[in-house]
Design a protein around this motif. Structure first.
Motif, PDB file in Angstrom:
ATOM      1  N   GLN A 152     -16.336 -37.102 -18.347  1.00 44.74           N
ATOM      2  CA  GLN A 152     -17.393 -38.033 -17.928  1.00 44.74           C
ATOM      3  C   GLN A 152     -16.997 -38.857 -16.713  1.00 44.74           C
ATOM      4  OE1 GLN A 152     -16.180 -37.626 -20.955  1.00 44.74           O
ATOM      5  NE2 GLN A 152     -17.902 -37.087 -22.297  1.00 44.74           N
ATOM      6  N   ARG A 153     -15.693 -38.850 -16.354  1.00 43.35           N
ATOM      7  CA  ARG A 153     -15.266 -39.739 -15.282  1.00 43.35           C
ATOM      8  C   ARG A 153     -15.447 -39.160 -13.877  1.00 43.35           C
ATOM      9  NH1 ARG A 153     -10.116 -42.519 -15.065  1.00 43.35           N
ATOM     10  NH2 ARG A 153     -11.335 -43.906 -13.754  1.00 43.35           N
ATOM     11  N   ALA A 154     -15.872 -37.900 -13.772  1.00 40.41           N
ATOM     12  CA  ALA A 154     -16.088 -37.340 -12.431  1.00 40.41           C
ATOM     13  C   ALA A 154     -17.216 -38.100 -11.746  1.00 40.41           C
ATOM     14  CB  ALA A 154     -16.447 -35.860 -12.536  1.00 40.41           C
ATOM     15  N   VAL A 155     -17.000 -38.517 -10.507  1.00 39.23           N
ATOM     16  CA  VAL A 155     -18.066 -39.201  -9.759  1.00 39.23           C
ATOM     17  C   VAL A 155     -18.215 -38.539  -8.385  1.00 39.23           C
ATOM     18  CG1 VAL A 155     -17.896 -41.472 -10.873  1.00 39.23           C
ATOM     19  CG2 VAL A 155     -16.423 -40.941  -8.930  1.00 39.23           C
ATOM     20  N   PRO A 156     -19.423 -38.650  -7.793  1.00 42.40           N
ATOM     21  CA  PRO A 156     -19.621 -38.064  -6.465  1.00 42.40           C
ATOM     22  C   PRO A 156     -18.568 -38.572  -5.490  1.00 42.40           C
ATOM     23  CG  PRO A 156     -21.714 -38.764  -7.386  1.00 42.40           C
ATOM     24  CD  PRO A 156     -20.657 -39.242  -8.329  1.00 42.40           C
ATOM     25  N   GLY A 157     -18.059 -37.693  -4.679  1.00 38.84           N
ATOM     26  CA  GLY A 157     -17.015 -38.050  -3.742  1.00 38.84           C
ATOM     27  C   GLY A 157     -15.645 -37.569  -4.213  1.00 38.84           C
ATOM     28  N   ASP A 158     -15.478 -37.403  -5.543  1.00 44.58           N
ATOM     29  CA  ASP A 158     -14.204 -36.901  -6.064  1.00 44.58           C
ATOM     30  C   ASP A 158     -13.921 -35.502  -5.518  1.00 44.58           C
ATOM     31  OD1 ASP A 158     -13.866 -39.172  -7.505  1.00 44.58           O
ATOM     32  OD2 ASP A 158     -14.052 -38.248  -9.494  1.00 44.58           O
ATOM     33  N   VAL A 159     -12.615 -35.192  -5.473  1.00 41.06           N
ATOM     34  CA  VAL A 159     -12.188 -33.901  -4.940  1.00 41.06           C
ATOM     35  C   VAL A 159     -11.765 -33.006  -6.109  1.00 41.06           C
ATOM     36  CG1 VAL A 159     -10.332 -32.825  -3.598  1.00 41.06           C
ATOM     37  CG2 VAL A 159     -11.530 -34.836  -2.708  1.00 41.06           C
ATOM     38  N   VAL A 160     -12.107 -31.713  -6.010  1.00 41.74           N
ATOM     39  CA  VAL A 160     -11.742 -30.752  -7.055  1.00 41.74           C
ATOM     40  C   VAL A 160     -10.533 -29.945  -6.589  1.00 41.74           C
ATOM     41  CG1 VAL A 160     -12.531 -28.841  -8.500  1.00 41.74           C
ATOM     42  CG2 VAL A 160     -14.178 -30.569  -7.703  1.00 41.74           C
ATOM     43  N   ILE A 161      -9.463 -29.984  -7.396  1.00 37.04           N
ATOM     44  CA  ILE A 161      -8.235 -29.263  -7.039  1.00 37.04           C
ATOM     45  C   ILE A 161      -7.928 -28.255  -8.137  1.00 37.04           C
ATOM     46  CG2 ILE A 161      -5.744 -29.513  -6.598  1.00 37.04           C
ATOM     47  CD1 ILE A 161      -6.252 -32.393  -5.759  1.00 37.04           C
ATOM     48  N   VAL A 162      -7.464 -27.068  -7.759  1.00 39.36           N
ATOM     49  CA  VAL A 162      -6.976 -26.120  -8.758  1.00 39.36           C
ATOM     50  C   VAL A 162      -5.480 -25.944  -8.503  1.00 39.36           C
ATOM     51  CG1 VAL A 162      -7.467 -24.007  -7.431  1.00 39.36           C
ATOM     52  CG2 VAL A 162      -7.393 -23.908  -9.917  1.00 39.36           C
ATOM     53  N   SER A 163      -4.719 -25.779  -9.611  1.00 37.50           N
ATOM     54  CA  SER A 163      -3.261 -25.814  -9.465  1.00 37.50           C
ATOM     55  C   SER A 163      -2.669 -24.505  -8.952  1.00 37.50           C
ATOM     56  CB  SER A 163      -2.618 -26.177 -10.798  1.00 37.50           C
ATOM     57  OG  SER A 163      -2.880 -25.163 -11.743  1.00 37.50           O
ATOM     58  N   GLY A 164      -3.461 -23.434  -8.916  1.00 39.29           N
ATOM     59  CA  GLY A 164      -2.890 -22.176  -8.434  1.00 39.29           C
ATOM     60  C   GLY A 164      -3.929 -21.065  -8.420  1.00 39.29           C
ATOM     61  N   GLN A 165      -3.455 -19.829  -8.291  1.00 43.92           N
ATOM     62  CA  GLN A 165      -4.350 -18.680  -8.157  1.00 43.92           C
ATOM     63  C   GLN A 165      -5.143 -18.439  -9.440  1.00 43.92           C
ATOM     64  OE1 GLN A 165      -1.533 -15.689  -6.780  1.00 43.92           O
ATOM     65  NE2 GLN A 165      -2.269 -16.106  -4.707  1.00 43.92           N
ATOM     66  N   ILE A 166      -6.407 -18.093  -9.279  1.00 46.42           N
ATOM     67  CA  ILE A 166      -7.267 -17.965 -10.459  1.00 46.42           C
ATOM     68  C   ILE A 166      -7.541 -16.507 -10.837  1.00 46.42           C
ATOM     69  CG2 ILE A 166      -8.355 -20.201 -10.063  1.00 46.42           C
ATOM     70  CD1 ILE A 166     -10.798 -18.767  -9.013  1.00 46.42           C
ATOM     71  N   GLY A 167      -7.827 -16.313 -12.123  1.00 46.98           N
ATOM     72  CA  GLY A 167      -8.233 -15.008 -12.626  1.00 46.98           C
ATOM     73  C   GLY A 167      -7.094 -14.106 -13.054  1.00 46.98           C
ATOM     74  N   VAL A 168      -5.857 -14.558 -12.862  1.00 56.50           N
ATOM     75  CA  VAL A 168      -4.709 -13.677 -13.082  1.00 56.50           C
ATOM     76  C   VAL A 168      -4.551 -13.289 -14.558  1.00 56.50           C
ATOM     77  CG1 VAL A 168      -2.214 -13.476 -12.820  1.00 56.50           C
ATOM     78  CG2 VAL A 168      -3.552 -14.667 -11.081  1.00 56.50           C
ATOM     79  N   HIS A 169      -4.611 -14.270 -15.446  1.00 56.20           N
ATOM     80  CA  HIS A 169      -4.395 -13.982 -16.872  1.00 56.20           C
ATOM     81  C   HIS A 169      -5.430 -12.991 -17.409  1.00 56.20           C
ATOM     82  CE1 HIS A 169      -3.372 -14.610 -21.074  1.00 56.20           C
ATOM     83  NE2 HIS A 169      -4.664 -14.817 -21.311  1.00 56.20           N
ATOM     84  N   GLY A 170      -6.695 -13.253 -17.147  1.00 58.70           N
ATOM     85  CA  GLY A 170      -7.769 -12.410 -17.677  1.00 58.70           C
ATOM     86  C   GLY A 170      -7.641 -10.961 -17.240  1.00 58.70           C
ATOM     87  N   ILE A 171      -7.302 -10.771 -15.977  1.00 55.54           N
ATOM     88  CA  ILE A 171      -7.175  -9.398 -15.476  1.00 55.54           C
ATOM     89  C   ILE A 171      -5.924  -8.736 -16.062  1.00 55.54           C
ATOM     90  CG2 ILE A 171      -6.857  -7.995 -13.389  1.00 55.54           C
ATOM     91  CD1 ILE A 171      -9.705  -9.083 -13.793  1.00 55.54           C
ATOM     92  N   ALA A 172      -4.836  -9.520 -16.241  1.00 57.03           N
ATOM     93  CA  ALA A 172      -3.623  -8.958 -16.845  1.00 57.03           C
ATOM     94  C   ALA A 172      -3.917  -8.474 -18.259  1.00 57.03           C
ATOM     95  CB  ALA A 172      -2.515 -10.009 -16.863  1.00 57.03           C
ATOM     96  N   ILE A 173      -4.605  -9.316 -19.031  1.00 54.86           N
ATOM     97  CA  ILE A 173      -4.952  -8.943 -20.414  1.00 54.86           C
ATOM     98  C   ILE A 173      -5.804  -7.677 -20.420  1.00 54.86           C
ATOM     99  CG2 ILE A 173      -6.383  -9.642 -22.371  1.00 54.86           C
ATOM    100  CD1 ILE A 173      -3.939 -11.195 -22.509  1.00 54.86           C
ATOM    101  N   MET A 174      -6.793  -7.637 -19.544  1.00 53.24           N
ATOM    102  CA  MET A 174      -7.697  -6.491 -19.523  1.00 53.24           C
ATOM    103  C   MET A 174      -6.947  -5.222 -19.140  1.00 53.24           C
ATOM    104  SD  MET A 174     -11.207  -5.915 -17.420  1.00 53.24           S
ATOM    105  CE  MET A 174     -12.136  -7.115 -18.346  1.00 53.24           C
ATOM    106  N   SER A 175      -6.040  -5.342 -18.172  1.00 60.22           N
ATOM    107  CA  SER A 175      -5.385  -4.120 -17.707  1.00 60.22           C
ATOM    108  C   SER A 175      -4.480  -3.559 -18.806  1.00 60.22           C
ATOM    109  CB  SER A 175      -4.646  -4.362 -16.385  1.00 60.22           C
ATOM    110  OG  SER A 175      -3.354  -4.826 -16.616  1.00 60.22           O
ATOM    111  N   VAL A 176      -3.864  -4.416 -19.629  1.00 51.93           N
ATOM    112  CA  VAL A 176      -3.042  -3.900 -20.722  1.00 51.93           C
ATOM    113  C   VAL A 176      -3.914  -3.370 -21.850  1.00 51.93           C
ATOM    114  CG1 VAL A 176      -1.218  -4.419 -22.352  1.00 51.93           C
ATOM    115  CG2 VAL A 176      -1.344  -5.643 -20.203  1.00 51.93           C
ATOM    116  N   ARG A 177      -4.931  -4.168 -22.203  1.00 54.89           N
ATOM    117  CA  ARG A 177      -5.765  -3.792 -23.345  1.00 54.89           C
ATOM    118  C   ARG A 177      -6.437  -2.448 -23.112  1.00 54.89           C
ATOM    119  NH1 ARG A 177      -9.622  -8.407 -24.583  1.00 54.89           N
ATOM    120  NH2 ARG A 177     -10.701  -7.569 -22.788  1.00 54.89           N
ATOM    121  N   GLU A 178      -6.885  -2.207 -21.892  1.00 54.09           N
ATOM    122  CA  GLU A 178      -7.621  -0.977 -21.621  1.00 54.09           C
ATOM    123  C   GLU A 178      -6.744   0.097 -21.007  1.00 54.09           C
ATOM    124  OE1 GLU A 178     -10.366  -1.129 -22.926  1.00 54.09           O
ATOM    125  OE2 GLU A 178     -11.065  -3.206 -22.831  1.00 54.09           O
ATOM    126  N   GLY A 179      -5.491  -0.225 -20.735  1.00 52.70           N
ATOM    127  CA  GLY A 179      -4.603   0.769 -20.140  1.00 52.70           C
ATOM    128  C   GLY A 179      -5.043   1.180 -18.751  1.00 52.70           C
TER     129      GLY A 179
END
Ligand SMILES: [Fe+3]
Ligand SMILES: [Mg+2]
Ligand SMILES: [Zn+2]
Ligand SMILES: [Zn+2]
Lengths: 329, 745
Positions: A152-179
């Motif tokens: 609830q504390r997000a207010v207009p003007g705030d900046v959105v930061i991500v700590s690193g590269q996205i999507g890596v875990h999901g694709i890793a799981i999929m590539s193992v699960r489906e071979g």
């Protein structure tokens, strides 16, 4: 399955069935962990269940996930995890060596995160009634004085930061699960985030929101924040750190990296004035070396997340509903 | 006499006035809330003549729905007078925007006329309407012309019942009207004739201009200049999607494309839409205008400002594409044009007459001498469709691509102008503005909302967010397609419906699109459908027809022969990944889509492996079809409710490997499909006695298929309904949603 996907269906399930049944002011925040005062200390308390397949994947196992998931949920309230509980639900017939490896991973992960596994429980269900191993963990930790982190504390003007590269875990799981191999091997980024959060709090005690974008990915987390805070969120497509292997796999599968699950990543919404300091602190930490500003909170389109494309158009990024179905005619 | 329909703001009262005077009748005429009321007296023959000509000789923009005649006692008057409008609650139909009329053109080119070369010339018979009306009653203060007070000359014309500009709301002249302005970054703006001279010089120099039209800005450049057209394509992020062009005049249009009598009538008529024409070989149009496309979208100048672009030696054919970023709605406001089109245009040719609502150019194709609407917008919207069944006041929100929405009440349905693809925030906002505007113009206050059943459609989510306690009703996508067809034909009954398109959410959660539905407004029975095959990767499968080809081959048990063009297009890691994806069912949705079968055949025939715009593979396959009617059709197998394309794919593979030309493969595929439809229709007729067949869905934009199917079905004794007023694509489904979802039973 749709109800566990972290998208709109599970949101409905929680809102319509669970919240009314348990209604209380602590739960009403619907954050990843509950924050409350017990005696004269502020505690964060959280629980999570792990039903991942496969049990072992490049970069980790369900044992690592079970520790890091809960440690991270607590960290998203600004709390340092202190004690964990751990419940195993084993399917009859699962090999003991498998359980042993998972337990070792779990212990390992707890040591790395600096948290003590203080209590536990084990149940066995009939063969065919479980997927090998399910784990539930719960954890408690102290919230430092002056820290108030919630969506609830997000207010207009705030900046959105991500700590690193996205999507890596999901694709890793999929590539193992489906071979399936998507070129170079994708390794899960499963990791405890409490250290990174402590580093961030050291330079800015007034972090507004933290979120680990696990199931449903960055899109789902940001939509929840936008709706809770009543702000719009605008992302810059070209600023999104998507590794090429993930981008290729997603484009092949018709998926959007914004919806792919992450582990070991966090989203931070911070006051604009402090953004540079927070970003620098994150980059000094091994888990934040690829941290990047990906967008901002805006007054326009409250409750909605959009991405600005390289050509300047603004595409709506909404909460996924069940699996992604084509809308093209 | 009470006349209803589009009879206000279109010069109806002056028309009645001069008709009465011509016939020596006395009486009066006035506007009321329900229509135009005329009272006349005189010799019986003259009165009868008058009643007839009210219908047959009405002004060009008028659409007379009903004429109710009642006898009154004779008053013995000698005058004929025009009464002022009486206010009141009622429904006035707003006219669409209309191309400059012949009378105005002749004044425009007459050096002695006071409107010689006036860029805003218009009269009661032509000019902007829908796009400048801000509210009702339709009067100058309720238009964007309110900020231009009339000069004495214009005021006199406006007040004179005998004048062509009597109560013409957009009336203007050089003394009192809007002014042209040309803006170039870093330079002083130029005005009027100077603006035109600069604009012209820029076009000759190979620049891209943003030009303000009736319903929004266009991006304009020389269509013969490959370099500038390529630049425009890059700046717009447009892929290979064709650009429309504007030709200086009919003669120029004929030099670049084949124009038959029906097409000529459309090109030069009051609506002036973009007409899809067969491009002439060697036409002086750059390849980048419509790469790989046998057709050209052509229109003629429909405003004086367009005419100015051609009035000096220079390009005779201009690219004229909507002024927008890819996926965004057309830009209408001047300040927005300067910012949003900043990376796209080199200069801006505009004026100070505001556009109140956007309205894109309409796109029409002629098939068998009949109009087939591809995009129904300028010149058509907001003219209502008469419904065969009454509906509750409702809003149908349409689909997510090429969105239009539809307001309805009673027996009238107002299908909106083109809104666009709902992926974009600006489009969602445009949807809301257009919806509010149309509610204001029509007076419909929706009691319920109707949507597609696709859970992820943003149109549906919008409806749920804005329901405010009103019911939200979902209508299956293909049911809506066929209901829209029935509604536009004022058909109330049951049909054998063929709904063929790319994607629609099915009641079983699969992706439907090759559907044979026995359809009424109340419901449908899924009589048969294309057999499900996996759509690999959802949208990724749609963008890569070669993957769809391989998915179809695999489903049909046919091997991926390395000699096949589709296999060659997918060579290497893509082939391995696709194989794994199909084998493990990763991100695959089952689909019965006919659009995807077209994609597969197009790729197998080596025509198109990657689609840069919607339906590219099907359009290119259609474009090269041989017209040899002696070629046998490929045969589908029908097993109960499953239409199996397996034998068709096997035959395509055989032909392709034997070196048969793509034009022949295409023709045999189209023919096979037409024969399939006859077989299925005959089966239904034998079992259920139905004899009317309906063709809807985006696949029926295909001229070759539509024509062949109509011929075959008509030959077999069926009545055939096909679209002539609303598009067969998703741009038409809002009408069907309305008819199904808000029908009063
Ligand atoms: Fe459709
Ligand atoms: Mg949790
Ligand atoms: Zn005129
Ligand atoms: Zn004037």
């Amino acid at each position: 399955m749709g109800h566990g996907g972290g998208g709109q269906m599970s949101a409905e399930l929680i809102e319509h069935l669970f919240v009314p049944a348990f209604a209380n002011p602590v739960l009403d925040g619907l954050t990843d962990s509950a924050v409350f005062t017990l005696g004269d200390v502020r505690l964060a308390f959280s629980t999570d269940s792990f039903v991942v397949q496969p049990l072992f994947f490049p970069g980790g196992s369900i044992g690592h996930l079970a520790v890091n998931g809960t440690v991270n949920d607590l960290a998203m309230s600004g709390a340092q995890a202190a004690y964990l509980s751990c419940g195993f639900i084993l399917e009859e017939g699962v090999e003991l060596s498998v359980v042993g490896r998972i337990a070792a991973d779990l212990g390992d992960a707890a040591r790395r995160a600096g948290v003590t596994v203080a209590t536990g429980d084990t149940k066995v269900v009939d063969a065919g009634h479980g997927d090998g191993v399910y784990i539930n963990t719960a954890g408690v930790g102290l919230v430092p004085a002056g820290v108030d982190i919630r969506p609830q504390r997000a207010v207009p003007g705030d900046v959105v930061i991500v700590s690193g590269q996205i999507g890596v875990h999901g694709i890793a799981i999929m590539s193992v699960r489906e071979g399936v191999s998507f070129g170079t091997e994708v390794v899960s980024d499963c990791a405890p985030l409490n250290g990174l959060v402590a580093t961030m709090l050291a330079v800015c005690a007034d972090l507004h929101v933290l979120r680990d974008p696990t199931r449903g990915g960055v899109a789902t987390s940001l939509n929840e924040i936008a709706k809770s805070a009543g702000v719009g969120i605008e992302l810059t497509e070209s600023a999104l750190p998507v590794p090429e292997t993930v981008a290729n796999a997603c484009s092949f599968l018709g998926l959007d990296p914004l919806y792919v699950a992450n582990e070991g990543k966090l989203l931070a919404i911070v006051p604009r004035d402090e953004a540079d300091a927070v970003l620098a602190a994150m980059r000094s930490h091994p888990l934040g070396s690829d941290a990047a500003v990906i967008g901002e909170c805006v007054v326009a389109h409250p409750g909605m997340v959009v991405t600005r494309t390289a050509f300047g158009a603004t595409r709506v990024v909404d909460t996924p509903i069940g699996e992604q179905l084509p809308r093209i005619c | 006499m009470l006349v209803t329909g589009v009879v206000q703001g279109v010069g109806f009262r002056p028309f009645v006035y001069s008709l009465a005077r011509e016939l020596g009748l006395s009486g009066q005429v006035g506007n009321t809330a329900s229509g135009v009321v005329a009272e006349v007296e005189g010799p019986e023959a003259a009165v009868t003549d008058f009643a007839g000509r009210i219908r047959t000789a009405a002004p060009p923009l008028a659409v007379v729905s009903t004429v109710a005649v009642e006898s009154l006692p004779v008053l013995g008057g000698t005058e004929f007078t025009i009464l002022d409008s009486t206010a009141g609650a009622g429904r006035t139909l707003v006219s669409p925007d209309v191309a400059t009329c012949a009378d105005c053109w002749s004044e425009f080119t007459d050096p002695s006329d006071r409107r010689y070369r006036h860029p805003f010339i218009s009269c009661t018979n032509c000019g902007p309407r829908f796009t400048i009306i801000t509210g009702l009653p339709y009067d100058r203060p309720a238009t964007t012309m309110s900020e231009f007070p009339l000069c004495p000359d214009c005021a006199r014309e406006y007040a004179d019942p005998a004048d062509r500009r009597f109560h013409a709301q957009p009336i203007a002249c050089p003394a009192c009207g809007p002014r042209l302005q040309l803006v170039q970054p870093g330079l002083e703006p130029a005005h009027d004739e100077d603006a035109l001279a600069v604009a012209h010089a820029l076009l000759v120099d190979g620049a891209i201009l943003a030009v303000k039209g009736i319903g929004g800005f266009h991006l304009v450049c020389d269509a013969a200049d490959q370099a500038v057209v390529t630049t425009l394509r890059k700046r717009k992020d447009r892929g290979d999607k064709p650009f429309a062009v504007m030709a200086a005049d009919l003669g120029t249009a004929r030099r670049i494309a084949e124009v038959d009598a029906d097409e000529e009538e459309l090109l030069t008529g009051i609506r002036h839409p973009i007409v899809l024409l067969r491009r002439r070989p060697g036409a002086a149009v750059a390849e980048a205008v419509a790469p790989g496309n046998p057709d050209l979208g052509v229109m003629l100048p429909y405003t004086p400002l367009h005419q100015f672009l051609f009035d000096q030696p220079g390009p005779g054919v201009l690219v004229m594409t909507s002024g927008n970023l890819s996926g965004e709605p057309i830009v209408t406001a001047d300040d927005e044009a300067m910012t949003r089109l900043a990376g796209l245009a080199d200069a801006w040719l505009g004026h100070d007459r505001p556009i109140h609502v956007p309205c894109d150019d309409s796109v029409v194709r002629i098939v068998d001498s009949t109009e087939l609407p591809v995009r129904r917008s300028r010149g058509y919207a907001p003219f209502p469709v008469d419904l065969p069944v009454p509906v509750r006041p409702a809003l149908a929100v349409g689909g997510d691509l090429k969105n239009t929405f539809c307001l309805g009440e009673g027996r009238l349905a107002w299908l909106s102008a083109h809104v666009g693809d709902m992926d974009d925030l600006a489009t969602l906002q445009a949807f809301e503005r257009a919806e509010q505007h149309l509610e204001r113009l029509t007076g419909v206050r929706p009691e319920l909302l109707v949507t597609d059943k696709h859970p992820a459609y943003r149109s549906r989510q919008w409806a749920e967010r804005h329901a405010d306690g009103r019911p939200v009703i979902g209508v299956q996508h293909h049911h809506a397609h066929l209901a829209s067809l029935m509604a536009e034909h004022r058909y109330d009954g049951e049909i054998i419906g063929f709904a063929f398109d790319g994607t629609g959410y099915g009641d079983d959660g699969a992706v439907w699109g090759g559907e044979v539905l026995l359809t009424g407004y109340d419901g449908f029975e899924r009589y048969a459908h294309l057999k499900y095959v996996p759509l690999p990767g959802g949208d990724a499968g749609v963008h890569n027809p070669c993957r769809m080809a391989l998915s179809h081959l695999r489903a049909a048990g046919l091997r991926w022969d390395p000699r096949l063009p589709s296999v060659q297009a997918c060579r290497g890691p893509e082939l391995d990944l696709l194989e794994a994806q199909l084998a493990h069912d990763i991100a695959c949705a089952p689909t019965s889509s006919m659009g995807r079968l077209f994609d597969a055949v197009s790729s197998l025939a080596g025509v198109c492996h990657r689609a840069g715009y919607e339906a590219q593979a099907a359009i290119e396959l259609e474009g090269l079809a041989s017209s040899d009617r002696g070629l046998g059709g490929y045969e589908f197998e029908v097993d109960a409710d499953q239409i199996d394309p397996g034998p068709v794919l096997a035959a395509v593979v055989r032909d392709v490997l034997a070196g048969v030309a793509p034009s022949v493969v295409s023709a045999r595929f189209h023919r096979g499909l037409a024969e399939l439809m006859v077989t299925l229709a005959e089966r239904v007729r034998a079992a259920e006695g139905l004899t009317t067949v309906g063709l809807s869905g985006g696949v029926f934009v295909n001229k070759v298929l539509l024509s062949a199917t109509t011929r075959a079905l008509t030959g077999a004794g069926f009545a055939v309904l096909r679209h002539r007023r609303v598009p067969p694509t998703d741009a038409g489904i809002a009408l069907g949603q309305l008819a199904v979802g808000s029908r009063i039973r």
